[in-house]
Scaffold this motif. Structure first.
Motif, mmCIF file in Angstrom:
data_model
loop_
_atom_site.group_PDB
_atom_site.id
_atom_site.type_symbol
_atom_site.label_atom_id
_atom_site.label_comp_id
_atom_site.label_asym_id
_atom_site.label_seq_id
_atom_site.Cartn_x
_atom_site.Cartn_y
_atom_site.Cartn_z
ATOM 1 N N ARG A 48 0.851 -1.197 0.000
ATOM 2 C CA ARG A 48 0.000 0.000 0.000
ATOM 3 C C ARG A 48 0.884 1.243 0.000
ATOM 4 O O ARG A 48 1.036 1.897 1.031
ATOM 5 C CB ARG A 48 -0.899 0.027 1.223
ATOM 6 C CG ARG A 48 -2.028 -0.940 1.133
ATOM 7 C CD ARG A 48 -3.003 -0.699 2.246
ATOM 8 N NE ARG A 48 -4.245 -1.312 1.817
ATOM 9 C CZ ARG A 48 -5.423 -0.875 2.151
ATOM 10 N NH1 ARG A 48 -5.562 0.150 2.929
ATOM 11 N NH2 ARG A 48 -6.506 -1.483 1.715
ATOM 12 N N PRO A 49 1.457 1.559 -1.152
ATOM 13 C CA PRO A 49 2.347 2.728 -1.201
ATOM 14 C C PRO A 49 1.583 4.027 -0.988
ATOM 15 O O PRO A 49 0.423 4.151 -1.390
ATOM 16 C CB PRO A 49 2.943 2.665 -2.604
ATOM 17 C CG PRO A 49 2.015 1.840 -3.401
ATOM 18 C CD PRO A 49 1.342 0.895 -2.445
ATOM 19 N N GLY A 50 2.257 4.954 -0.333
ATOM 20 C CA GLY A 50 1.723 6.303 -0.199
ATOM 21 C C GLY A 50 2.313 7.183 -1.274
ATOM 22 O O GLY A 50 2.979 6.698 -2.192
ATOM 23 N N LEU A 51 2.077 8.472 -1.155
ATOM 24 C CA LEU A 51 2.666 9.446 -2.075
ATOM 25 C C LEU A 51 3.383 10.519 -1.275
ATOM 26 O O LEU A 51 2.828 11.043 -0.296
ATOM 27 C CB LEU A 51 1.585 10.110 -2.937
ATOM 28 C CG LEU A 51 0.934 9.253 -4.009
ATOM 29 C CD1 LEU A 51 -0.225 10.014 -4.656
ATOM 30 C CD2 LEU A 51 1.945 8.838 -5.066
ATOM 31 N N VAL A 52 4.601 10.826 -1.678
ATOM 32 C CA VAL A 52 5.353 11.917 -1.076
ATOM 33 C C VAL A 52 5.831 12.857 -2.178
ATOM 34 O O VAL A 52 5.744 12.536 -3.368
ATOM 35 C CB VAL A 52 6.535 11.406 -0.214
ATOM 36 C CG1 VAL A 52 6.022 10.618 0.982
ATOM 37 C CG2 VAL A 52 7.510 10.588 -1.030
ATOM 38 N N ALA A 135 -2.699 5.104 3.094
ATOM 39 C CA ALA A 135 -1.303 4.709 3.292
ATOM 40 C C ALA A 135 -0.748 5.119 4.658
ATOM 41 O O ALA A 135 -0.993 6.226 5.139
ATOM 42 C CB ALA A 135 -0.433 5.300 2.192
ATOM 43 N N VAL A 136 0.032 4.195 5.232
ATOM 44 C CA VAL A 136 0.741 4.434 6.493
ATOM 45 C C VAL A 136 2.101 3.772 6.371
ATOM 46 O O VAL A 136 2.214 2.632 5.913
ATOM 47 C CB VAL A 136 -0.015 3.827 7.700
ATOM 48 C CG1 VAL A 136 0.764 4.038 8.990
ATOM 49 C CG2 VAL A 136 -1.413 4.395 7.809
ATOM 50 N N GLY A 137 3.143 4.477 6.781
ATOM 51 C CA GLY A 137 4.497 3.925 6.755
ATOM 52 C C GLY A 137 5.164 4.082 8.107
ATOM 53 O O GLY A 137 4.517 4.477 9.093
ATOM 54 N N VAL A 138 6.456 3.813 8.169
ATOM 55 C CA VAL A 138 7.171 3.869 9.442
ATOM 56 C C VAL A 138 7.209 5.280 10.031
ATOM 57 O O VAL A 138 7.362 5.442 11.239
ATOM 58 C CB VAL A 138 8.609 3.295 9.332
ATOM 59 C CG1 VAL A 138 8.587 1.830 8.947
ATOM 60 C CG2 VAL A 138 9.460 4.095 8.375
#
Length: 177
Positions: A48-52, A135-138
């Motif tokens: 589930r990639p996010g966008l930056v 999306a959620v990451g570290v």
């Protein structure tokens, strides 16, 4: 080289992480701030990639240029490479920036590598909001990153209408009025 400048267009603008002698807003022509990098670590996962943010070709970008003391140049570059080149989705470049006081300087900055597999390309406001919203990451939830970015940009008097529309759409998806 008698001066060393660094150009920031995202979190680097309010959280540079290095020492500098001067800080001034400016505009880079030929590149725009864009949610075009698929984040598989900080703001998403491979599933589930996010966008930056990335600095992508086309348009122009208001940001902040930092003049770094020449004695701090090597240390600053080392720090920026550790921060920005984690997955090598960015390319290190020296590009022209027109400062708000009229000066034109060359500044180190990081542009998105369109050939990299994390390059997300152009997305609509609705598509960006949908991707970001799930999306959620570290480093935390992707919507918080985008909202925080827009908030800081507004505080600096920089209006990024496209990003602001993405935040409005995220709020609509979340049912926030």
């Amino acid at each position: 080289m008698d001066e060393f400048w660094v150009f920031g267009y995202g979190s680097l603008m309010w959280n540079p992480g290095f020492s500098y002698e001067e800080r001034m807003q400016g505009r880079m022509i030929g590149y725009r701030r864009s949610l075009c990098v698929r984040s598989w670590h900080h703001r998403g996962t491979q599933d589930r990639p996010g966008l930056v943010l990335g600095l992508d070709r086309g348009g122009s970008c208001r940001g902040v240029a930092f003049k770094v003391a020449l004695r701090d140049r090597a240390e600053t570059i080392e720090y920026l490479r550790e921060r920005e080149l984690v997955t090598h989705v960015y390319l290190e470049r020296q590009l022209a920036v027109r400062l708000d006081d009229g000066r034109k300087v060359q500044a180190l900055t990081y542009v998105v590598d369109r050939a990299h597999r994390q390059y997300g390309g152009a997305v609509t406001v609705e598509e960006a909001a949908r991707i970001v919203n799930q999306a959620v990451g570290v480093s935390g939830p992707n919507p918080v990153y985008v909202a925080n970015t827009v908030s800081h940009l507004r505080e600096m008097g920089i209006h990024d209408h496209w990003l602001e529309q993405v935040v409005t759409e995220i709020e609509r998806l979340e049912g926030v009025d």
